[in-house]
Scaffold this active site. Sequence first.
Site, short mmCIF file in Angstrom:
data_model
loop_
_atom_site.label_atom_id
_atom_site.label_comp_id
_atom_site.label_asym_id
_atom_site.label_seq_id
_atom_site.Cartn_x
_atom_site.Cartn_y
_atom_site.Cartn_z
N TYR A 45 0.83 -1.20 0.00
CA TYR A 45 0.00 0.00 0.00
C TYR A 45 0.88 1.26 0.00
CZ TYR A 45 -3.55 -3.38 1.58
OH TYR A 45 -4.38 -4.47 1.70
N HIS A 128 0.06 -12.23 1.10
CA HIS A 128 -0.72 -11.20 0.42
C HIS A 128 -0.80 -11.43 -1.09
CE1 HIS A 128 -1.56 -6.59 -0.08
NE2 HIS A 128 -2.67 -7.30 -0.06
#
Length: 317
Positions: A45, A128
Amino acid sequence: MMGQLGFGGGPLGGLFEPLDDATAAEALAAAWDGGIRYYDTSPHYGIGHSERRMGELLRDKPRDEFVVSTKVGRLLVPQDPQGRRDETFHVPATHRRVWDFSRDGVRRSLEDSLVRMGLDRIDVLYLHDAEQHFDDALRLGYPALAELRAEGVVSAIGAGMYDVGQLTTLVRETDVDVVMLAGGYTLLQQPALDTFLPACVERNVSVVAAGVFNSGILATHRPDANAKFDYRTATPEILARAHRIATICEAHNVTVPQAALAFPLLHPAITSIVLGMRNRTEVEQNLANFNTPVPPELWTALRTEGLLDDPQIASNA
């Protein structure tokens, strides 16, 4: 305990549009003041911006009063941005991402995250976005996480993904504690019902529901033609379904966002939802919607109209 509502760190990395430090800090402060105690982030992110910003809030809070999760699978390698913007987030391209689910890669990723956040430990560590690297994640990444859990470095391990089939395999073939499902169990679609959620109940694996607004279409009561559904412009069919849901919600004095936040937690496997939030206004609005009671009759009405596939609503509502 994570708490039923968590703060998702995607927007803190400049997802979709730029975000300055002051606005991010205000969003995080509003979340803390509103009682949110679960914070989820990732190196991905904003190539570290989300972790840094989240750490600036959390490192000054009593460590036993919150739960924080981050993710592994991408290492951040420094590079000269040369005036370029990151491929996904609105930040300078100071780093590039390198996929790595190896033992060394997982440990290095965790160490880098701790440095960026300024924390002494991470509570929950997820594999992830492993959809295109699932064999490596299962064969290499999971054992690395299990080792960290056995050493007491992290308290819980799992994966954050959108592919319900692969997540089902992970739940059945490993000993994960919690999984984060992105967009697979929402007011608009429930593909997780077939095999994934039953497997989680059977294996006693907790589920965190992410993407409960399906990228925005459920974040407003009456979405317009430009509304996003799973990161793309919604099709006319999806848009029409959302408006049918809105009409039924209106008959029960509920807005679509309020129903979208309440719905996932009706399933016994789902313990929390996480919402990506970028400013104080979004946080306060989401908290207000989350805390608004939704009448059980709404779920019955939606099922009667063929707008919900969940057979457990009647017994859990």
